[in-house]
Design a protein around this motif. Structure first.
Motif, short mmCIF file in Angstrom:
data_model
loop_
_atom_site.label_atom_id
_atom_site.label_comp_id
_atom_site.label_asym_id
_atom_site.label_seq_id
_atom_site.Cartn_x
_atom_site.Cartn_y
_atom_site.Cartn_z
N VAL A 198 16.48 64.45 24.23
CA VAL A 198 15.37 63.69 23.67
C VAL A 198 14.08 64.19 24.31
O VAL A 198 13.88 64.06 25.52
CB VAL A 198 15.55 62.18 23.92
N VAL A 208 14.35 65.68 18.78
CA VAL A 208 15.69 65.37 19.28
C VAL A 208 16.63 66.46 18.79
O VAL A 208 16.52 66.89 17.63
CB VAL A 208 16.19 63.99 18.78
N TRP A 245 15.57 56.33 17.29
CA TRP A 245 14.93 56.71 18.56
C TRP A 245 13.64 55.93 18.71
O TRP A 245 12.57 56.42 18.37
CB TRP A 245 14.65 58.21 18.60
#
Length: 246
Positions: A198, A208, A245
């Protein structure tokens, strides 16, 4: 001599202002590292400093950003390299000429501290990598609970899909790897350990990629170890779904 210095100030101001604008626009589109942006953008106000301040002060303040700008030469080639190099040589020549007049020590320190601060900010807060680990479901035929994710590849190999539940949605990644297909098929399992790299700048995630699947490394940071990852996505189930995310 006075007229020569006056002309040099005008030329230097135009060179720094125009060059700074061009380089800033290029850097905002895409730069190899964040710290180049504050360095090249500093050239714009330095152009006005050359026009309205003592040449020695302007020259000393220009040293740090100019050295940082010169570091960009390694990313340029061909005609643009020649143009860029010629502009840098002209700028450094004017700076060295102006520094001969003295009174530049404090402005030089300010210039170097500015570049050091930009470089330190870049190293501390940008291009940060965190490894996130998940237990994810695995599908060997490309068919997920929400439907077919991808058709078979051109060689007839089925896509490998890994996914996880994320509070009302499915976060998934599609892979193309016969090695992984065989490895997981032999284990007769529908769950594997997946690691993601990440990437973030100033705390905000901007990219990512898959680091490993079931112990098989695919990406070491931005470096591709095995070219298996094809695309990722999120299938929203309801209006209360959370991003993959956050």
């Amino acid at each position: 001599m006075a007229s020569f210095l006056a002309i040099s100030r005008i030329v230097a101001g135009a060179l720094f202002a125009v060059g700074g604008i061009c380089l800033t626009l290029v850097a905002l589109v895409g730069t190899p590292s964040f710290w180049y942006i504050p360095c090249v953008s500093a050239l714009i106000p330095l152009g006005f400093v050359w026009w309205f301040c003592k040449p020695s002060v302007a020259a000393a303040l220009s040293v740090g950003p100019l050295v940082a700008t010169a570091a960009l030469l390694r990313f340029v080639s061909g005609t643009w390299f020649a143009i860029f190099a010629a502009c840098l040589i002209a700028a450094f020549s004017i700076v060295l000429l102006a520094l001969r007049n003295g009174g530049w020590r404090i402005p030089l320190i300010i210039s170097l501290v500015y570049v050091a601060a930009a470089f330190g900010t870049d190293r501390l807060f940008t291009s940060k990598v965190k490894v996130a680990t998940f237990q994810m479901k695995v599908l060997l035929n490309g068919k997920a609970p929400w439907g077919q994710v991808a058709p078979d590849w051109n060689d007839g190999t089925p896509p490998l899909v890994i996914y996880r539940d994320q509070y009302g949605s499915f976060c998934y990644t599609v892979l193309r790897s016969q090695e992984l297909l065989d490895r997981i098929a032999q284990k007769h399992t529908n769950t594997v350990t997946v690691e993601y790299n990440v990437f973030s700048d100033f705390g905000h995630i901007h990219n990512v990629n898959v680091r490993s699947v079931d112990g098989v490394f695919l990406n070491d940071g931005q470096h591709v170890v095995k070219d298996a990852e094809r695309f990722s996505g999120q299938m929203l189930v309801d209006n209360f779904s959370s991003p993959c995310w956050p």
